[in-house]
Motif scaffolding. Sequence first.
Motif, PDB file in Angstrom:
ATOM      1  N   LYS A 216       0.900  -1.237   0.214  1.00 55.38           N
ATOM      2  CA  LYS A 216      -0.129  -0.050   0.091  1.00 55.38           C
ATOM      3  C   LYS A 216       0.888   1.387   0.068  1.00 55.38           C
ATOM      4  N   CYS A 217       2.216   1.269   0.183  1.00 53.73           N
ATOM      5  CA  CYS A 217       3.095   2.186   0.577  1.00 53.73           C
ATOM      6  C   CYS A 217       4.027   2.663  -0.657  1.00 53.73           C
ATOM      7  N   ASP A 218       4.213   4.113  -0.736  1.00 50.55           N
ATOM      8  CA  ASP A 218       5.168   4.587  -1.605  1.00 50.55           C
ATOM      9  C   ASP A 218       6.723   4.338  -0.994  1.00 50.55           C
ATOM     10  N   ALA A 219       6.565   4.394   0.531  1.00 53.78           N
ATOM     11  CA  ALA A 219       7.735   4.203   1.288  1.00 53.78           C
ATOM     12  C   ALA A 219       7.419   3.832   2.554  1.00 53.78           C
ATOM     13  N   CYS A 243       7.520  -2.569  -1.093  1.00 50.89           N
ATOM     14  CA  CYS A 243       7.827  -1.222  -1.146  1.00 50.89           C
ATOM     15  C   CYS A 243       9.247  -0.877  -1.460  1.00 50.89           C
ATOM     16  N   SER A 244       9.328  -0.121  -2.561  1.00 48.19           N
ATOM     17  CA  SER A 244      10.685  -0.031  -3.041  1.00 48.19           C
ATOM     18  C   SER A 244      11.609   0.649  -2.087  1.00 48.19           C
ATOM     19  N   TYR A 245      10.969   1.709  -1.423  1.00 45.42           N
ATOM     20  CA  TYR A 245      11.900   2.514  -0.404  1.00 45.42           C
ATOM     21  C   TYR A 245      11.611   2.053   1.077  1.00 45.42           C
ATOM     22  N   ILE A 263       5.744  11.364  -2.148  1.00 42.57           N
ATOM     23  CA  ILE A 263       5.056  10.465  -1.626  1.00 42.57           C
ATOM     24  C   ILE A 263       3.500  10.683  -1.124  1.00 42.57           C
ATOM     25  N   THR A 264       2.780   9.701  -1.307  1.00 40.56           N
ATOM     26  CA  THR A 264       1.197  10.120  -0.760  1.00 40.56           C
ATOM     27  C   THR A 264       1.010   9.274   0.103  1.00 40.56           C
ATOM     28  N   SER A 265       1.892   8.129   0.333  1.00 44.90           N
ATOM     29  CA  SER A 265       1.523   7.061   1.293  1.00 44.90           C
ATOM     30  C   SER A 265       2.904   6.589   2.001  1.00 44.90           C
TER      31      SER A 265
END
Length: 316
Positions: A216-219, A243-245, A263-265
Motif C-alpha cells: 500500500k506504501c510509496d515508502a 515497497c521500493s523505499y 510520496i502520498t502514502s
Amino acid sequence: MSKPPLTLYLAAPRGFCAGVDRAIKIVEMALQKWGAPVYVRHEIVHNRYVVDELRDKGAVFVEELDEAPDDRPVIFSAHGVPKSVPEAAQAREMVFVDATCPLVSKVHIEAERHHENGLQMVMIGHAGHPETLGTMGQLPPGEVLLVETEDDVADLMPRDPEKLAFITQTTLSVDDTAGIVAALKNRFPSIIGPHKEDICYATTNRQEAVKAMAPKCDAMLVVGAPNSSNSKRLVEVGARAGCSYSQLVQRAADIDWRALDGITSMGITAGASAPEILIEEVIDAFRDRYDVTIEMVETAVERVEFKVPRVLREPA
C-alpha cells in the motif's frame, strides 16, 4: 501554504515484545531493590534510547563480566549469554539476574536436550550476534555448527550426517529461514527440527504486518537500531513485499526527507526493542510536514506476558 496529504499506514503489532518488556522491567526492578549502580552485561535490548534511559536511572552497561565488581548485582541481557557467564558469576559469588527472553531460553533447552541425545546441532543465525553467541555457548566447542545462508549448508561438515538437529536464532526472516531449512532437509534428510518453530511470535507477527502494509506504501520506515536483527529483517521484508523505499531509522532526526519527496502514502513499523515514544516522534515529524491521515494495518493481537524472576518479586 497547505500541507500535502499523506496516508500514514501504521503496522500492528509493532515495537516492544513481551521479552523486551520483561528485560527492561528486570533492570528497573533491580535498581529499585538494590539501588544504583546495577551492572548489565551487554545492552539489555538493542535500542540506544532505552539503554540511555536506564543508564540515567543508574544502570551501568559493560561488555564483559570482568568489568563488573563482585559486590554489585549484574543482569544478563535479553539476548542470552553463554553458559560460562553465569558460571563465572557464581564462582565470584555475585548476585545476578538472567533477563534472557524465555523464548531464547527455550532454544537453549532444546539444544541441550539434543546434545544429551548424542546429536550435533546446526544453528541458523547471524555470526557474532549476541543471541547466536549465547546459544552456541550452551554447548561445548564444535557441538554447534553455524549457517547463515543456503549456500553455507553445502559447506557443512558434520561429525555424523545421520545425527543432526537444527535450531534457529529467534529474530530471523521467516522466508529466508524457510529456504535454509529446506536446504538442510534436502542435504540431511534425517535432521531433526524444533517441535515448535524457534523464530519467535513477535518477529513473525511484525513481519506479517509489514507484508500486509508494504504493497500500500510509496515508502516505509522501520524504527529500530542498526544492531537489531529483527529491525533489519523488517526492512528487508518490506522491500521484498513491494515497497521500493524501505529504510531503518533510529529517531525522527534520521529521516531523509529528500528521498521521500512526492510520496502520498507512508508505512511505519518498529522493531521489537523500539519504544512507542520513538514511533510517536516519527509520526509527529510527518504531521509537521504533511496533512496526515492514519490507517492501522493490524494482522495480529498480542497478549503475551512473561513474569520477572522470583528474586525480584521477593522483598530485599
